[in-house]
Design an enzyme around this catalytic site. Structure first.
Site, PDB file in Angstrom:
ATOM      1  CG  HIS A 141     -16.034  -4.915  25.529  1.00  0.00           C
ATOM      2  ND1 HIS A 141     -15.824  -3.718  24.887  1.00  0.00           N
ATOM      3  CD2 HIS A 141     -16.558  -4.597  26.742  1.00  0.00           C
ATOM      4  CE1 HIS A 141     -16.206  -2.721  25.671  1.00  0.00           C
ATOM      5  NE2 HIS A 141     -16.664  -3.224  26.793  1.00  0.00           N
ATOM      6  CG  HIS A 143     -20.090  -5.817  34.736  1.00  0.00           C
ATOM      7  ND1 HIS A 143     -18.757  -5.447  34.636  1.00  0.00           N
ATOM      8  CD2 HIS A 143     -20.373  -6.450  33.574  1.00  0.00           C
ATOM      9  CE1 HIS A 143     -18.278  -5.824  33.474  1.00  0.00           C
ATOM     10  NE2 HIS A 143     -19.254  -6.439  32.802  1.00  0.00           N
TER      11      HIS A 143
END
Length: 273
Positions: free
Chosen positions: A68, A180
């Site tokens: 990202h 994550h």
């Protein structure tokens, strides 16, 4: 050398955790270097220049990115003028910025930080192994650098483990980001490289990998997209990994997980307490 790597910062709650915990950790643990992955820091997607400076002011020495990297369009410009923001080294060569940076640690040591992105279940970028090899050959551990950190931003655990073994004996730490969730396989590999498949995120774990639960649940249960993903805004856990390196070789001598605040069980490097 004492080094802390902080996993993907997600949204405002993650940024709040950085501001709350990082300055004290850097002081109390007498850290020589702090690396923060910031690719989800701005609303869950990308990073802004203001947020980059927030992390530097809180104690980060270098900020890494991932898939990202360019979601906040301003990053395409400001990455060229800030010294310690790096994007994956295997992005196409016409991308702005750089994929590695040499950082001076608090103890005066030279630390090479490399950011790379995996290709399994992700975008078909250039070969990350070849690009990491290029960086390791150009600046060898114990010669050109006193420590080397590789942030491997990848989806597949197999690809992350392969990168760890690929760099074993040539890097101080190989740590995975992107998924994550902190893994329990932190260890020192046979050649002396510290390794952890994923550092976890710095965000609200009462979520779906940092995002508010409602939209992911809707998509999983109905197949419908009803809105955009929004970061969860509960109390965040700062997640990461701490290592200590040998001053003579640059290889790791100790490794421990780090979890501060939020809902996860706390973890601190007891060898620095």
């Amino acid at each position: 050398m004492r080094i802390l790597f902080v996993g993907d910062v997600v949204g405002r709650s993650g940024r709040n955790a950085i501001a709350e915990y990082l300055p004290d950790a850097k002081r109390d643990w007498k850290l020589d270097l702090v690396v923060v992955n910031g690719e989800n820091a701005a609303g869950g997607f990308g990073i802004t220049e203001a947020i980059y400076h927030e992390f530097i002011d809180a104690g980060a020495d270098v900020v890494t990115l991932g898939n990202h990297a360019w979601r906040q369009r301003e990053a395409l410009v400001f990455i060229e003028r800030v010294p310690a923001l790096i994007r994956p080294v295997n992005f196409p060569k016409n991308n702005p910025g750089k994929g590695a940076a040499m950082i001076e640690a608090a103890n005066g040591g030279r630390v090479l930080v490399i950011n790379a992105q995996g290709r399994v279940f992700m975008e078909p970028l250039n070969d990350p192994f070849a690009m990491v090899e290029r960086e390791l050959e150009a600046c060898k551990l114990g010669e050109g650098a006193d420590a080397i950190i590789v942030d491997f931003h990848a989806e597949a655990t197999s690809e992350k483990q392969a990168m760890g073994h690929f760099c074993d004996g040539r890097a101080s730490l190989v740590v995975g980001t992107h998924t994550h969730i902190p893994t329990s396989d932190y260890r020192i590999l046979g050649g002396g490289t510290a390794y952890m498949t994923d550092a976890g995120m710095t965000g609200d774990y009462n979520s779906v990998i940092g995002m508010d639960k409602e939209e992911p649940l809707t998509r999983f249960t109905t197949g419908l997209t009803t809105g955009r993903y929004e970061p969860a805004n509960g109390v965040a856990t700062l997640s990461g990994v701490a290592i200590e390196t040998d001053d003579a070789t640059g290889l790791a001598t100790r490794i421990a997980p780090v979890r501060l605040g939020g809902t996860l069980a706390p973890a601190k490097p007891d060898f620095w307490m």
